[in-house]
Design a protein around this motif. Sequence first.
Motif, PDB file in Angstrom:
ATOM      1  N   GLY A 325       0.814  -1.596   0.284  1.00 33.31           N
ATOM      2  CA  GLY A 325       0.027   0.496   0.594  1.00 33.31           C
ATOM      3  C   GLY A 325       0.335   1.227  -0.156  1.00 33.31           C
ATOM      4  N   PHE A 326       2.085   1.319   0.171  1.00 34.53           N
ATOM      5  CA  PHE A 326       2.847   2.383   0.348  1.00 34.53           C
ATOM      6  C   PHE A 326       3.104   3.079  -1.530  1.00 34.53           C
ATOM      7  CE2 PHE A 326       6.415   4.600  -0.254  1.00 34.53           C
ATOM      8  CZ  PHE A 326       7.037   5.258   1.316  1.00 34.53           C
ATOM      9  N   ASP A 327       2.841   4.362  -0.892  1.00 30.39           N
ATOM     10  CA  ASP A 327       2.748   4.817  -2.608  1.00 30.39           C
ATOM     11  C   ASP A 327       3.534   5.627  -2.951  1.00 30.39           C
ATOM     12  OD1 ASP A 327       2.209   5.874  -4.969  1.00 30.39           O
ATOM     13  OD2 ASP A 327       0.414   6.806  -4.440  1.00 30.39           O
ATOM     14  N   TRP A 328       4.598   5.060  -3.595  1.00 27.28           N
ATOM     15  CA  TRP A 328       5.872   6.542  -4.070  1.00 27.28           C
ATOM     16  C   TRP A 328       6.040   5.857  -5.812  1.00 27.28           C
ATOM     17  CZ3 TRP A 328      11.949   5.344  -3.677  1.00 27.28           C
ATOM     18  CH2 TRP A 328      12.432   6.882  -4.309  1.00 27.28           C
ATOM     19  N   PRO A 329       4.869   6.947  -6.705  1.00 28.43           N
ATOM     20  CA  PRO A 329       4.964   6.507  -8.188  1.00 28.43           C
ATOM     21  C   PRO A 329       5.783   6.315  -9.007  1.00 28.43           C
ATOM     22  CG  PRO A 329       3.323   7.937  -7.282  1.00 28.43           C
ATOM     23  CD  PRO A 329       3.904   8.035  -6.040  1.00 28.43           C
ATOM     24  N   TRP A 330       6.968   7.481  -8.211  1.00 30.14           N
ATOM     25  CA  TRP A 330       8.564   7.295  -9.204  1.00 30.14           C
ATOM     26  C   TRP A 330       9.115   6.175  -8.746  1.00 30.14           C
ATOM     27  CZ3 TRP A 330       5.669  11.812  -6.937  1.00 30.14           C
ATOM     28  CH2 TRP A 330       5.374  12.578  -7.394  1.00 30.14           C
ATOM     29  N   CYS A 331       9.270   5.504  -7.794  1.00 28.84           N
ATOM     30  CA  CYS A 331       9.904   4.330  -8.141  1.00 28.84           C
ATOM     31  C   CYS A 331       9.956   3.311  -8.626  1.00 28.84           C
ATOM     32  CB  CYS A 331       8.996   3.276  -6.094  1.00 28.84           C
ATOM     33  SG  CYS A 331      10.571   2.052  -5.648  1.00 28.84           S
ATOM     34  N   GLU A 332      11.030   2.565  -9.183  1.00 32.61           N
ATOM     35  CA  GLU A 332      11.758   2.088 -10.298  1.00 32.61           C
ATOM     36  C   GLU A 332      12.426   0.714 -10.184  1.00 32.61           C
ATOM     37  OE1 GLU A 332      13.408   4.240 -13.171  1.00 32.61           O
ATOM     38  OE2 GLU A 332      14.525   6.209 -11.809  1.00 32.61           O
ATOM     39  N   HIS A 333      12.635   1.037  -8.610  1.00 28.52           N
ATOM     40  CA  HIS A 333      13.653  -0.223  -8.752  1.00 28.52           C
ATOM     41  C   HIS A 333      13.168  -0.433  -7.137  1.00 28.52           C
ATOM     42  CE1 HIS A 333      17.652  -2.204  -7.938  1.00 28.52           C
ATOM     43  NE2 HIS A 333      16.519  -2.806  -8.181  1.00 28.52           N
ATOM     44  N   THR A 354       5.172  -0.260  -9.289  1.00 31.67           N
ATOM     45  CA  THR A 354       4.433  -0.551 -10.910  1.00 31.67           C
ATOM     46  C   THR A 354       3.309   0.167 -11.287  1.00 31.67           C
ATOM     47  OG1 THR A 354       2.851  -2.390  -9.159  1.00 31.67           O
ATOM     48  CG2 THR A 354       4.571  -3.046 -10.491  1.00 31.67           C
ATOM     49  N   ARG A 355       3.936   0.860  -9.943  1.00 29.81           N
ATOM     50  CA  ARG A 355       2.806   2.579 -10.380  1.00 29.81           C
ATOM     51  C   ARG A 355       3.488   2.805 -11.301  1.00 29.81           C
ATOM     52  NH1 ARG A 355       0.988   0.649  -5.603  1.00 29.81           N
ATOM     53  NH2 ARG A 355       0.411   2.621  -4.513  1.00 29.81           N
ATOM     54  N   HIS A 362       9.788   0.935 -17.297  1.00 29.15           N
ATOM     55  CA  HIS A 362      10.702  -0.656 -16.375  1.00 29.15           C
ATOM     56  C   HIS A 362      10.381  -0.214 -15.362  1.00 29.15           C
ATOM     57  CE1 HIS A 362      12.630  -4.220 -16.064  1.00 29.15           C
ATOM     58  NE2 HIS A 362      13.228  -4.195 -15.326  1.00 29.15           N
ATOM     59  N   ALA A 363      10.595  -1.334 -14.555  1.00 29.33           N
ATOM     60  CA  ALA A 363      10.524  -1.649 -12.892  1.00 29.33           C
ATOM     61  C   ALA A 363      10.970  -2.437 -12.356  1.00 29.33           C
ATOM     62  CB  ALA A 363       9.362  -1.651 -12.406  1.00 29.33           C
ATOM     63  N   GLN A 364      11.965  -2.578 -11.250  1.00 31.21           N
ATOM     64  CA  GLN A 364      12.412  -3.591 -11.361  1.00 31.21           C
ATOM     65  C   GLN A 364      12.729  -3.489  -9.740  1.00 31.21           C
ATOM     66  OE1 GLN A 364      14.709  -5.505 -13.248  1.00 31.21           O
ATOM     67  NE2 GLN A 364      15.641  -6.707 -12.087  1.00 31.21           N
ATOM     68  N   PHE A 365      12.414  -5.924  -9.526  1.00 25.15           N
ATOM     69  CA  PHE A 365      12.458  -6.016  -8.181  1.00 25.15           C
ATOM     70  C   PHE A 365      13.706  -7.067  -8.221  1.00 25.15           C
ATOM     71  CE2 PHE A 365      11.486 -10.350  -5.415  1.00 25.15           C
ATOM     72  CZ  PHE A 365      11.700 -10.126  -4.737  1.00 25.15           C
TER      73      PHE A 365
END
Length: 686
Positions: A325-333, A354-355, A362-365
């Motif tokens: 639920g934590f929302d930081w839209p710009w997170c990409e990794h 994944t926002r 691209h989003a990375q885990f």
Amino acid sequence: MGMREMQAMAYEHRSAPYLLLKSPPASGKSRALMYLALDKLRKQGLKKAIIAVPERSIGSSFKPTNLSEGGFAWDWHLEGRNNLCGAGDDLGKGKIQAFKRFLDSDDETLVCTHATLRFAVDEIADPSRFNDTVVGIDEFHHVSADEANVLGRVIDEIMQGSNAHIVAMTGSYFRGDGINILESEDEAQFETVTYTYYDQLNGYRHLKSIGIGYHFYEGVYFDALDNALDTTKKTIIHIPNVNSSESIGKHEEVDRILDQIGVVGERIGNANINRVTTNDGRDLLVANLVDDNKESRDATVDYLQNITSRDEMDIIIALGMAKEGFDWPWCEHVLTIGYRSSLTEVVQIVGRATRDVEGKRHAQFTNLIAMPDGADEDRKKAVNTLLKAITASLLMEQVLAPSIKFKPRSRIKLGENVPKGTRIIEDENKPVSNRCADILEGGVAEYIADITATPGAMKLMAGDENQGRLLREEDIKSVLRMREADLSDDEIDLLAQEIHLSLAAQATGGLIDGDDLPPDADVVGEKPPCDYTVDGQEETESYTDANSVPEPKLISRYELDSGETGSETYPSGRAGEKFLKVGSRFININNVNLDMISHINPFARGEEILSKHLTPDRLARVKDALTLPRNDVTEDEAVILLPRLKEFFKDKKRRPRHDANDPYEQRLAQVAQFVENYLKKKQAVS
């Protein structure tokens, strides 16, 4: 009305008194709940809406929102006194009294944590107080049918003791502990809306791909951090659990990570956020959510909740926060250090990146895990850790890939449009139950999540292909029986076959569109009659008489392998159809006999994931550690058999194999393993 695809899907079910929304993180569930709650308040006679979230930081997702800007009839309002996710004890008297005041007032909306809802319900002790109320439960996987789960009991009391409507939302419906979310009779009351990662990515404007990566380190993880962490990416770093073997102390870990990022500079206000200058001269803002100081952590959370631009944060270091639920839209990794035993937790962590936001394609885990090595017992523990991580990876590959859609023919209405590539289940003579049909139409990803955690599946991930039929006949069915106790044996068998088909499609690279078949494709089987409309494709025969619909011919594996089907080879360009490749031939999914694919290891890709990071020798050791029986060789037996072991080496020029057909050789292999471990321990002591 300004809704995204998933929100519109949920809104179509707005009249359901009990609605379960299964949708990935970042797909817009919070706003979907606003649409649903407002419709129930304005059109369905309900008087109040209570939204419960797992932690306070998620409460900001339900702040006042101008939905009318997108064309919706009403806006979402929330009075400050009814936002119980601010500072203060979630279990304190103040919030419980505010909750009770809300029930007695004319106010319409309230947001609180799961904990506040639990304690308020306990203190009120009268579930009828929730009459004419819609209760929204965010991150519904926190609920469990287990008697020890307090939130599950609270939901049950509200359902049994009031006319309240329940809207349940989750990005990962399965639980890592294998306990059902709800009792089957309660779950049967819910209408379900399922929206997958694949559906979500297809609807995004900017984000187009998600990567799953595993990095392995030897020694301490800080030595591998430079390779795993790209400070040019907006990143959340989750440090290991304080009780794990990877942890050296949470505060020391944060300090060492900051030092590896660069030189720590000024602090931003009262928040635990610092400017850090990297070696190449860039200034980064780094937030520390590990700090125990309540005042500074509240200030940090408040800062993060009010970020409005990409430049206001670069890296967040967290321990138990910044997950679901934590929302930081710009997170990409998202860089997660140490293994996570819960598939639910992994999916939620992936969801932080994944926002959909401009500039992020691209989003990375990335999961940074200790290399399996060392003494035998330690190595087995590490292998178990590794495979659980791979299980999560396989799960994510499953939900990210286009899945097979199923539709019982008994549910096809006259003139209905059936989605392209749908596998039609022939049940006209004996229609499946509504529950079975709901599972077929709603998707099977959540069941695959449980199946991938079974011992049989883990053996397959280690490359034990001989377990293929055991997985299909035992593991899949056992999970289904546990989850769906009310289904008949025939329905369990049907679902097991369709789930196996989904897994097999993933193992062979997914389904192939009819338009993409090679010109010389060898397609097995007869083309079934098109007795329904396929998403605007031309009808060749209208579906008018259910009793006249012929069953498609199923081709046995013997016929497939021997080439004695007498089937014709169809040309490519069959729009609207999906094909599975088995060997060098193609099969229309509506003609697939599951015997055709029973020899496929649906988890073969597990080795592919391993091989990216492990040498062949280490891969062999991983396989051995997983599949070996418990070594019960005693020191006395080893002394007796050691001469024979030497003879074996001399005669065969190799070591004995654990998987040999000869039981004597298997025993010698265990002796060899015992001797190796004995010598390692002796060397370590000296």
